[in-house]
Design a protein around this motif. Structure first.
Motif, PDB file in Angstrom:
ATOM      1  N   MET A   1     -51.050 -43.177 -61.854  1.00 31.73           N
ATOM      2  CA  MET A   1     -50.576 -41.846 -61.406  1.00 31.73           C
ATOM      3  C   MET A   1     -49.207 -41.531 -61.552  1.00 31.73           C
ATOM      4  SD  MET A   1     -53.197 -40.006 -60.224  1.00 31.73           S
ATOM      5  CE  MET A   1     -52.246 -38.430 -59.526  1.00 31.73           C
ATOM      6  N   ASP A   2     -48.422 -42.541 -61.485  1.00 36.70           N
ATOM      7  CA  ASP A   2     -47.015 -42.063 -61.943  1.00 36.70           C
ATOM      8  C   ASP A   2     -46.707 -41.733 -63.372  1.00 36.70           C
ATOM      9  OD1 ASP A   2     -46.183 -43.053 -59.366  1.00 36.70           O
ATOM     10  OD2 ASP A   2     -45.546 -44.724 -60.073  1.00 36.70           O
ATOM     11  N   GLN A   3     -47.501 -42.265 -64.195  1.00 38.23           N
ATOM     12  CA  GLN A   3     -47.585 -41.680 -65.680  1.00 38.23           C
ATOM     13  C   GLN A   3     -48.112 -40.690 -65.725  1.00 38.23           C
ATOM     14  OE1 GLN A   3     -45.378 -43.597 -67.522  1.00 38.23           O
ATOM     15  NE2 GLN A   3     -44.986 -44.518 -65.705  1.00 38.23           N
ATOM     16  N   THR A   4     -49.162 -40.328 -64.974  1.00 38.83           N
ATOM     17  CA  THR A   4     -49.737 -38.799 -65.147  1.00 38.83           C
ATOM     18  C   THR A   4     -48.809 -37.647 -64.979  1.00 38.83           C
ATOM     19  OG1 THR A   4     -52.124 -40.057 -64.537  1.00 38.83           O
ATOM     20  CG2 THR A   4     -51.738 -37.327 -64.183  1.00 38.83           C
ATOM     21  N   GLN A   5     -48.082 -37.925 -63.945  1.00 41.89           N
ATOM     22  CA  GLN A   5     -46.990 -37.212 -63.479  1.00 41.89           C
ATOM     23  C   GLN A   5     -45.935 -37.224 -64.715  1.00 41.89           C
ATOM     24  OE1 GLN A   5     -44.015 -38.396 -60.650  1.00 41.89           O
ATOM     25  NE2 GLN A   5     -43.660 -36.198 -60.018  1.00 41.89           N
ATOM     26  N   ASN A   6     -45.682 -38.002 -65.325  1.00 42.22           N
ATOM     27  CA  ASN A   6     -44.549 -38.387 -66.376  1.00 42.22           C
ATOM     28  C   ASN A   6     -45.227 -37.560 -67.763  1.00 42.22           C
ATOM     29  OD1 ASN A   6     -42.889 -39.229 -68.413  1.00 42.22           O
ATOM     30  ND2 ASN A   6     -43.426 -41.187 -68.346  1.00 42.22           N
ATOM     31  N   PHE A   7     -46.596 -37.752 -67.775  1.00 38.50           N
ATOM     32  CA  PHE A   7     -47.180 -37.135 -69.092  1.00 38.50           C
ATOM     33  C   PHE A   7     -46.954 -35.691 -69.159  1.00 38.50           C
ATOM     34  CE2 PHE A   7     -50.819 -34.801 -70.537  1.00 38.50           C
ATOM     35  CZ  PHE A   7     -50.779 -35.233 -72.009  1.00 38.50           C
ATOM     36  N   TYR A   8     -47.160 -34.893 -67.810  1.00 43.65           N
ATOM     37  CA  TYR A   8     -47.076 -33.448 -67.480  1.00 43.65           C
ATOM     38  C   TYR A   8     -45.640 -33.180 -67.738  1.00 43.65           C
ATOM     39  CZ  TYR A   8     -52.080 -33.218 -66.816  1.00 43.65           C
ATOM     40  OH  TYR A   8     -53.414 -32.963 -66.938  1.00 43.65           O
ATOM     41  N   GLN A   9     -44.757 -33.915 -67.033  1.00 46.32           N
ATOM     42  CA  GLN A   9     -43.426 -33.608 -67.066  1.00 46.32           C
ATOM     43  C   GLN A   9     -42.699 -33.589 -68.628  1.00 46.32           C
ATOM     44  OE1 GLN A   9     -41.957 -36.485 -64.424  1.00 46.32           O
ATOM     45  NE2 GLN A   9     -41.684 -35.042 -62.871  1.00 46.32           N
ATOM     46  N   SER A  10     -43.215 -34.364 -69.600  1.00 39.35           N
ATOM     47  CA  SER A  10     -42.805 -34.784 -70.878  1.00 39.35           C
ATOM     48  C   SER A  10     -43.307 -33.350 -71.678  1.00 39.35           C
ATOM     49  CB  SER A  10     -43.633 -35.806 -71.597  1.00 39.35           C
ATOM     50  OG  SER A  10     -43.205 -37.292 -70.779  1.00 39.35           O
ATOM     51  N   LEU A  11     -44.460 -32.719 -71.244  1.00 36.04           N
ATOM     52  CA  LEU A  11     -45.020 -31.725 -71.830  1.00 36.04           C
ATOM     53  C   LEU A  11     -44.377 -30.219 -71.261  1.00 36.04           C
ATOM     54  CD1 LEU A  11     -48.603 -32.553 -72.508  1.00 36.04           C
ATOM     55  CD2 LEU A  11     -46.744 -32.108 -74.301  1.00 36.04           C
ATOM     56  N   GLY A  12     -43.339 -30.583 -70.412  1.00 38.68           N
ATOM     57  CA  GLY A  12     -42.714 -29.477 -69.770  1.00 38.68           C
ATOM     58  C   GLY A  12     -43.016 -28.688 -68.483  1.00 38.68           C
ATOM     59  N   VAL A  13     -44.041 -29.408 -67.870  1.00 38.28           N
ATOM     60  CA  VAL A  13     -44.658 -28.697 -66.472  1.00 38.28           C
ATOM     61  C   VAL A  13     -43.561 -29.070 -65.484  1.00 38.28           C
ATOM     62  CG1 VAL A  13     -46.538 -28.578 -64.861  1.00 38.28           C
ATOM     63  CG2 VAL A  13     -47.042 -29.285 -67.401  1.00 38.28           C
ATOM     64  N   GLU A  14     -43.194 -27.761 -64.882  1.00 39.50           N
ATOM     65  CA  GLU A  14     -42.104 -28.165 -63.792  1.00 39.50           C
ATOM     66  C   GLU A  14     -42.701 -27.965 -62.179  1.00 39.50           C
ATOM     67  OE1 GLU A  14     -39.270 -25.001 -64.307  1.00 39.50           O
ATOM     68  OE2 GLU A  14     -38.506 -26.018 -66.376  1.00 39.50           O
ATOM     69  N   ASP A  15     -43.993 -27.322 -62.068  1.00 37.43           N
ATOM     70  CA  ASP A  15     -44.252 -27.158 -60.810  1.00 37.43           C
ATOM     71  C   ASP A  15     -45.334 -28.293 -60.670  1.00 37.43           C
ATOM     72  OD1 ASP A  15     -45.117 -26.347 -58.337  1.00 37.43           O
ATOM     73  OD2 ASP A  15     -46.000 -24.330 -58.937  1.00 37.43           O
ATOM     74  N   ILE A  16     -44.978 -29.189 -60.166  1.00 36.63           N
ATOM     75  CA  ILE A  16     -45.746 -30.591 -59.981  1.00 36.63           C
ATOM     76  C   ILE A  16     -45.600 -31.152 -58.415  1.00 36.63           C
ATOM     77  CG2 ILE A  16     -46.610 -32.798 -60.541  1.00 36.63           C
ATOM     78  CD1 ILE A  16     -45.307 -32.396 -63.297  1.00 36.63           C
ATOM     79  N   LEU A  17     -46.415 -31.149 -57.339  1.00 38.37           N
ATOM     80  CA  LEU A  17     -46.435 -31.820 -56.185  1.00 38.37           C
ATOM     81  C   LEU A  17     -47.383 -32.862 -56.270  1.00 38.37           C
ATOM     82  CD1 LEU A  17     -45.522 -31.673 -53.192  1.00 38.37           C
ATOM     83  CD2 LEU A  17     -47.774 -30.436 -52.710  1.00 38.37           C
ATOM     84  N   TYR A  18     -46.447 -34.029 -56.011  1.00 39.95           N
ATOM     85  CA  TYR A  18     -47.134 -35.391 -56.241  1.00 39.95           C
ATOM     86  C   TYR A  18     -47.043 -36.030 -54.825  1.00 39.95           C
ATOM     87  CZ  TYR A  18     -47.754 -40.354 -57.940  1.00 39.95           C
ATOM     88  OH  TYR A  18     -48.253 -41.703 -58.208  1.00 39.95           O
ATOM     89  N   LYS A  19     -48.114 -36.181 -54.445  1.00 43.12           N
ATOM     90  CA  LYS A  19     -48.273 -36.789 -53.028  1.00 43.12           C
ATOM     91  C   LYS A  19     -48.744 -38.188 -53.103  1.00 43.12           C
ATOM     92  CE  LYS A  19     -49.859 -35.995 -48.266  1.00 43.12           C
ATOM     93  NZ  LYS A  19     -48.672 -36.130 -47.713  1.00 43.12           N
TER      94      LYS A  19
END
Length: 358
Positions: free
Chosen positions: A148-166
């Motif tokens: 899941m950490d890498q799922t967040q990393n994937f979207y951040q790498s594509l420029g997604v800013e609004d991510i809430l990770y619980k």
């Protein structure tokens, strides 16, 4: 001698008694209600979370956001070319021993951009506007927090800013509810619906469709809201999708009115969670329908069922490694034209069509 004369209609009367009940149980078509397709969202657990990512990335032009519960990044099963898709799916994408053995984000981002350039998925720039809610239970050993950490990393790498990770809830591998009748929070066992005192469905919807205060929303919740079956088979174009003949949908009454344009939220169940396995537990008892009216949302529940032949999908998972293209050495399970993604998109198209369009 007295002849026994039968009423010539008697046989038809008996037959009609058999046929009429059958006719009344004919499966309804998914209706066209003029939903706002450009405001669509999606969420899912486990294989449903992988499918969530596939649908989100493939059709990013219509997406507003997503809820990803215990699932890996897009194309995760292609992380390491020296392993098969299935090997990657079962190891790299679920519970790798180390971060370095987990999803290969630089490669996956590169492949994603290439698919967009080829027109096989929508432009990745669309993802930047999305609202994402990611959830990983600290007791989940099926799809670990490393993934899941890498799922967040994937979207951040594509420029997604609004991510809430619980990731601070002691939850097992499950969708989380506030229903005391569900399994204990840290459990990982069928039907994979756990009570942790919070509603993931509510939190996901509140994140994607921000602007509604949760405390104001609760009085409007309708826990009695129930999804109804529809004929899912008309949207399936391949014999290998492992998709059920029946899907489920909840359409608030307001969404049937001419002057109301509702949005669509697609909900993907996880492995061993389809209706043929746990009946209505996922599509009626995980909290989504209760908030559909408050958000003017149509809840769409596509269904996959177990298959032990061809395709081989014994646990009824959504495809994130290629089983839906069993004869293809390079299976497509991730683009807009892939068997499952395209089938679900046709359902979304139907709901967004005007009632006279089909």
């Amino acid at each position: 001698m007295k002849t026994n004369k039968r009423n010539p209609l008697s046989r038809w009367s008996v037959l009609s008694m058999i046929l009429i009940p059958l006719a009344t149980h004919a499966m309804d078509k998914l209706p066209a209600v003029g939903a706002e397709i450009s405001n669509t969202s999606v969420s899912g657990l486990s294989s449903g979370a992988f499918m969530t990512t596939q649908f989100l990335v493939a059709h990013s032009a219509i997406m507003k956001g997503a809820g990803i519960i215990a699932g890996g990044p897009y194309l995760c099963a292609q992380s390491w070319p020296t392993s098969t898709y299935l090997e990657n799916a079962m190891n790299t994408c679920m519970n790798p021993l180390t971060k370095s053995a987990g999803p290969n984000i630089p490669l996956l981002v590169k492949k994603t951009r290439q698919l967009a350039a080829e027109g096989k998925i929508d432009p990745v720039e669309n993802l930047k506007k999305d609202h994402l809610y990611l959830f990983s239970g600290s007791s989940d050993k099926t799809v670990s927090m490393l993934v899941m950490d890498q799922t967040q990393n994937f979207y951040q790498s594509l420029g997604v800013e609004d991510i809430l990770y619980k990731n601070d809830t002691n939850a097992g591998h499950a969708i989380i509810t506030e229903n005391a009748k569900d399994s204990t929070c840290s459990a990982t066992k069928p039907p994979f619906v756990n009570n942790c005192g919070i509603s993931l469905a509510e939190n996901i919807l509140n994140k994607i469709y921000s602007g509604l205060n949760t405390s104001e929303l609760k009085p409007e919740a309708k826990p009695e809201a129930k999804a109804v079956p529809f004929d899912q088979s008309e949207f399936i174009k391949s014999p290998y999708t492992s998709m059920d003949k029946t899907g489920y949908v909840y359409i608030p009454d307001k969404c049937k009115e001419k002057d109301t344009r509702c949005s669509i939220h697609v909900v993907f169940h996880g492995c061993e969670q389809g209706a043929t396995v746990i009946k209505d537990k996922y599509y009626n008892q995980t909290g989504y329908n209760a908030y559909a009216d408050a958000y003017n949302l149509i809840m769409l529940y596509p269904q996959v069922h177990p298959s032990t032949e061809k395709p081989y999908n014994p646990k009824g998972c959504w495809d994130f490694w290629g089983y839906s293209s069993p004869d293809d050495p390079n299976p497509d399970y991730f683009t807009k034209d892939s068997p499952q993604v395209s089938a679900v998109y046709r359902m979304v198209e139907r709901l967004s069509s005007k009632p006279t369009d089909y």
